[in-house]
Design a protein around this motif. Structure first.
Motif, mmCIF file in Angstrom:
data_model
loop_
_atom_site.group_PDB
_atom_site.id
_atom_site.type_symbol
_atom_site.label_atom_id
_atom_site.label_comp_id
_atom_site.label_asym_id
_atom_site.label_seq_id
_atom_site.Cartn_x
_atom_site.Cartn_y
_atom_site.Cartn_z
ATOM 1 N N TYR A 1 102.486 84.002 60.130
ATOM 2 C CA TYR A 1 102.846 83.543 58.787
ATOM 3 C C TYR A 1 101.758 82.592 58.285
ATOM 4 O O TYR A 1 100.968 82.057 59.065
ATOM 5 N N GLN A 2 101.723 82.411 57.001
ATOM 6 C CA GLN A 2 100.771 81.488 56.385
ATOM 7 C C GLN A 2 101.450 80.138 56.228
ATOM 8 O O GLN A 2 102.499 80.029 55.595
ATOM 9 N N ASP A 3 100.852 79.107 56.838
ATOM 10 C CA ASP A 3 101.482 77.787 56.799
ATOM 11 C C ASP A 3 101.150 77.065 55.498
ATOM 12 O O ASP A 3 100.481 77.598 54.605
ATOM 13 N N GLU A 4 101.617 75.822 55.418
ATOM 14 C CA GLU A 4 101.436 75.059 54.177
ATOM 15 C C GLU A 4 99.982 74.737 53.888
ATOM 16 O O GLU A 4 99.619 74.417 52.744
ATOM 17 N N ILE B 1 101.469 89.078 53.635
ATOM 18 C CA ILE B 1 101.462 87.655 53.984
ATOM 19 C C ILE B 1 102.896 87.144 54.032
ATOM 20 O O ILE B 1 103.618 87.182 53.035
ATOM 21 N N GLN B 2 103.297 86.686 55.215
ATOM 22 C CA GLN B 2 104.624 86.105 55.391
ATOM 23 C C GLN B 2 104.563 84.585 55.291
ATOM 24 O O GLN B 2 103.540 83.975 55.580
ATOM 25 N N LYS B 3 105.683 84.008 54.911
ATOM 26 C CA LYS B 3 105.853 82.557 54.966
ATOM 27 C C LYS B 3 107.216 82.273 55.570
ATOM 28 O O LYS B 3 108.131 83.095 55.482
ATOM 29 N N GLU C 1 109.777 85.206 54.889
ATOM 30 C CA GLU C 1 109.825 85.787 53.557
ATOM 31 C C GLU C 1 108.466 86.401 53.266
ATOM 32 O O GLU C 1 107.425 85.794 53.544
ATOM 33 N N LEU C 2 108.459 87.608 52.726
ATOM 34 C CA LEU C 2 107.213 88.306 52.420
ATOM 35 C C LEU C 2 106.693 87.808 51.071
ATOM 36 O O LEU C 2 107.217 88.161 50.014
#
Length: 250
Positions: free
Chosen positions: A134-137, A161-163, A186-187
């Motif tokens: 996932y892509q972090d903050e 890209i997931q978060k 979440e996508l």
């Protein structure tokens, strides 16, 4: 001081081995991979994914290209055309051109050889890992199975890209038994594949990695069936022989 019974000792030893295995495999909420290394189509697709997305950084130095031809049911010409992108020959191992010093300078660490990753981590761990990026903050890649891993998400174009989903103070949804079912995603940006297609693609890749860890497993399981049958027949003949020898005694 009481002496522990043999049953208690065996139970304790079994519990220790199970917990140790779980920690070694990563533990936690792992998804069932459902891999089947007898699925030749999945193995062939997984081999293609491996050489396209993994072999640029990760070697598989225990595997030779001609072994892929033998086990995956493909001719050497097909293997050379579709799975060999360097100047390697069919009898050579699956090595990478990147030097270890350059890899450490670029990535901060040398990417590990993946020959035995299927045996050391397990198929379920690998399957969950490749679906948990996932892509972090900070806008960088992270992973819930292996936090702060140096490896980026090489399949992000396929998955998207997931978060991490925001559940407030919760760390994930309940699995229906009062326990957390693990992190939820979440996508944010759709990929080239649907979530179902991406899961199937990862399963193919993990199938190949599982095979890579023990190529002999393909033949070992088939041979094992015949060994069991032989032992059963031999045991029956041994019983008949024993009955014949002891007939006069009884």
């Amino acid at each position: 001081m009481k002496i522990l019974s043999r049953k208690t000792l065996l139970l304790g030893l079994f519990s220790f081995m199970v917990s140790t295995s779980a920690m070694a495999a990563g533990g936690g909420n792992l998804d069932h991979s459902g891999v089947n290394i007898k699925d030749m189509a999945a193995l062939q697709r997984g081999a293609g994914l491996f050489v396209n997305y993994c072999l640029s950084c990760h070697s598989a130095s225990y595997m030779r290209y001609n072994r892929l031809s033998e086990d995956l049911g493909q001719s050497e010409e097909v293997v050379m055309e579709n799975l060999v992108f360097a100047d390697a020959k069919i009898g050579e191992t699956m090595e990478i051109a990147m030097e270890a010093e350059d890899a450490e300078r670029w990535f901060g660490t040398t990417p590990p050889d993946l020959s035995l990753i299927g045996r050391s981590r397990g198929a379920d761990w690998l399957y969950t890992y490749m679906r948990s990026f996932y892509q972090d903050e900070n806008g960088g890649w992270n992973n819930t199975v292996l936090p702060n891993a140096a490896m980026p998400h090489v399949l992000w174009e396929l998955q998207g890209i997931q978060k991490l989903a925001d559940h407030g103070d919760d760390h994930g949804e309940s699995d229906g038994h009062g326990e957390s079912a693990g992190p939820q995603f979440e996508l944010a940006v759709a990929g080239q594949l649907s979530p179902e297609e991406y899961d199937s693609t990862v399963r193919d890749l993990v199938t190949f990695l599982d095979y890579l860890g023990e190529p002999a497993k393909l033949k070992r399981k088939n041979i094992g069936v015949w060994v069991i049958l032989f032992l059963a027949v031999f045991a029956f003949l041994a019983y008949l022989l024993k009955a014949e020898y002891w007939r006069d005694v009884h």
